[in-house]
Scaffold this active site. Structure first.
Site, PDB file in Angstrom:
ATOM      1  N   GLY A   1       0.764  -0.756   0.275  1.00 36.12           N
ATOM      2  CA  GLY A   1       0.230  -0.295   0.141  1.00 36.12           C
ATOM      3  C   GLY A   1       1.060   1.570   0.116  1.00 36.12           C
ATOM      4  O   GLY A   1       1.809   0.874  -0.188  1.00 36.12           O
ATOM      5  N   ASN A   2       0.460   2.375   0.031  1.00 39.07           N
ATOM      6  CA  ASN A   2       1.040   3.554   0.160  1.00 39.07           C
ATOM      7  C   ASN A   2       2.192   4.037   1.893  1.00 39.07           C
ATOM      8  O   ASN A   2       2.441   4.234   1.247  1.00 39.07           O
ATOM      9  CB  ASN A   2       0.205   5.211   0.149  1.00 39.07           C
ATOM     10  CG  ASN A   2      -0.738   4.870  -1.232  1.00 39.07           C
ATOM     11  OD1 ASN A   2      -0.051   5.795  -2.410  1.00 39.07           O
ATOM     12  ND2 ASN A   2      -2.213   4.764  -0.862  1.00 39.07           N
ATOM     13  N   THR A   3       1.627   3.368   2.661  1.00 37.23           N
ATOM     14  CA  THR A   3       2.518   3.095   3.908  1.00 37.23           C
ATOM     15  C   THR A   3       2.551   2.106   4.297  1.00 37.23           C
ATOM     16  O   THR A   3       4.463   1.866   4.679  1.00 37.23           O
ATOM     17  CB  THR A   3       1.759   4.177   4.777  1.00 37.23           C
ATOM     18  OG1 THR A   3       1.398   5.331   4.675  1.00 37.23           O
ATOM     19  CG2 THR A   3       2.418   4.983   5.939  1.00 37.23           C
TER      20      THR A   3
ATOM     21  N   GLY B   1      -8.563  -0.287  -9.337  1.00 34.22           N
ATOM     22  CA  GLY B   1      -7.930  -0.858  -8.065  1.00 34.22           C
ATOM     23  C   GLY B   1      -7.356  -2.356  -7.634  1.00 34.22           C
ATOM     24  O   GLY B   1      -8.353  -3.292  -7.791  1.00 34.22           O
TER      25      GLY B   1
ATOM     26  N   ASP C   1      -6.432  -3.889  -5.204  1.00 38.07           N
ATOM     27  CA  ASP C   1      -6.589  -4.600  -4.249  1.00 38.07           C
ATOM     28  C   ASP C   1      -8.064  -4.998  -4.787  1.00 38.07           C
ATOM     29  O   ASP C   1      -8.558  -6.000  -4.102  1.00 38.07           O
ATOM     30  CB  ASP C   1      -6.789  -3.377  -3.283  1.00 38.07           C
ATOM     31  CG  ASP C   1      -6.507  -2.367  -3.147  1.00 38.07           C
ATOM     32  OD1 ASP C   1      -7.038  -1.842  -4.633  1.00 38.07           O
ATOM     33  OD2 ASP C   1      -7.439  -0.764  -2.769  1.00 38.07           O
TER      34      ASP C   1
ATOM     35  N   ASP D   1     -15.442  -2.518   1.744  1.00 38.68           N
ATOM     36  CA  ASP D   1     -14.166  -2.720   2.310  1.00 38.68           C
ATOM     37  C   ASP D   1     -13.721  -1.066   2.834  1.00 38.68           C
ATOM     38  O   ASP D   1     -13.641  -0.381   2.031  1.00 38.68           O
ATOM     39  CB  ASP D   1     -12.817  -2.890   1.043  1.00 38.68           C
ATOM     40  CG  ASP D   1     -11.633  -2.999   1.610  1.00 38.68           C
ATOM     41  OD1 ASP D   1     -11.466  -2.824   3.161  1.00 38.68           O
ATOM     42  OD2 ASP D   1     -10.415  -3.877   1.359  1.00 38.68           O
TER      43      ASP D   1
ATOM     44  N   THR E   1     -20.115  19.061  20.617  1.00 38.92           N
ATOM     45  CA  THR E   1     -19.030  19.005  19.326  1.00 38.92           C
ATOM     46  C   THR E   1     -18.232  17.728  19.030  1.00 38.92           C
ATOM     47  O   THR E   1     -18.273  16.506  17.778  1.00 38.92           O
ATOM     48  CB  THR E   1     -18.301  20.005  19.247  1.00 38.92           C
ATOM     49  OG1 THR E   1     -18.881  21.389  19.127  1.00 38.92           O
ATOM     50  CG2 THR E   1     -17.179  20.538  17.748  1.00 38.92           C
TER      51      THR E   1
END
Length: 243
Positions: A8-10, A97, A99, A119, A174
């Site tokens: 993945g990206n990270t 993608g 994935d 997902d 909040t």
């Protein structure tokens, strides 16, 4: 034995696929530590690396380079128009993608019925597949953390201070208002998508929930559907066995 890598990206996920066909998840590691993770593993009788990547090309290049240095063949799995009984909905099939593609492939082997796959990770993906394996398309939306981050980084008086509760109710402060608002957005998208899918399929679909973000859905709602994990690695394992 083959090594399976979901990049993945990270982070990357790494698993071993034994000759018996059984898969063992080894762990989830930062992409920057890929070389440190792979080098000792490649000394354990690995005869091929099979990987799929939705991350930066640098990660792909690292895997290829490490394998080349170890003299181990590599198979990079990419999205196809049709394979393993699944037909891609995208006209430009390569832009789905990998994935999502591998998840569809993995699910198709287990369920020969109308299916919806939700997902939830950094992004939420929603995919619909008919009983004959035809992918009917889907949606992509921000996941819970990404929605939270977007609001927190672009406002000055909205904040969040702790984890959300299991219930999803109107909030009187909040912090809870933001958390439950983001969770309601996920749930609303899924429920609307399920209605659309049922109309399109002409049947009640099997609903599969996967990804770490499933924990942000109300437990009382999510318990009615199937929960699966490591579907991308399952799809990779299928390619490793058959290609």
């Amino acid at each position: 034995m083959q090594l399976l890598i979901e990049a993945g990206n990270t982070y990357v996920k790494v698993a071993q696929l034994f000759q018996t066909g059984e898969m063992e998840l080894l762990g989830r590691y930062p992409s920057k530590k890929l070389e440190m993770v792979l080098e000792p593993l490649l000394e354990n009788g690995i005869h091929r690396i099979v990987f799929a990547s939705v991350g930066p090309v640098e990660v792909d290049n690292s895997i290829q380079r490490i394998a080349q240095l170890a003299n181990i063949p590599v198979l990079q799995v990419k999205t196809l128009r049709k394979d393993f009984g699944v037909k891609n909905a995208y006209a430009e099939y390569q832009y789905l993608g990998v994935d999502r593609w591998l998840t569809l492939v993995a699910i198709r082997q287990e369920f020969k019925k109308p299916t919806v796959i939700v997902d939830i990770g950094t992004a939420l993906t929603f995919d619909v597949m008919s009983d004959d394996g035809k992918h009917l398309g889907g949606w992509i939306a921000p996941g819970y953390q990404l929605m939270m981050k977007s609001v927190l980084e672009n406002t000055t008086k909205v904040f969040s201070d702790r984890e959300h509760s299991e219930t999803l109710t109107f909030s009187d402060n909040t912090a809870d208002g933001l958390k439950n608002g983001c969770r309601a957005a996920l749930l609303g998208l899924i429920e609307y998508g399920l209605k659309q899918a049922k109309d399109r399929l002409g049947a009640e679909p099997e609903v599969i929930l996967c990804g770490g973000g499933v924990r942000h859905l109300p437990v009382s709602w999510a318990k009615h559907y199937r929960h699966k994990s490591e579907l991308v690695l399952e799809g990779l394992a299928l390619y490793a066995k058959c290609r």
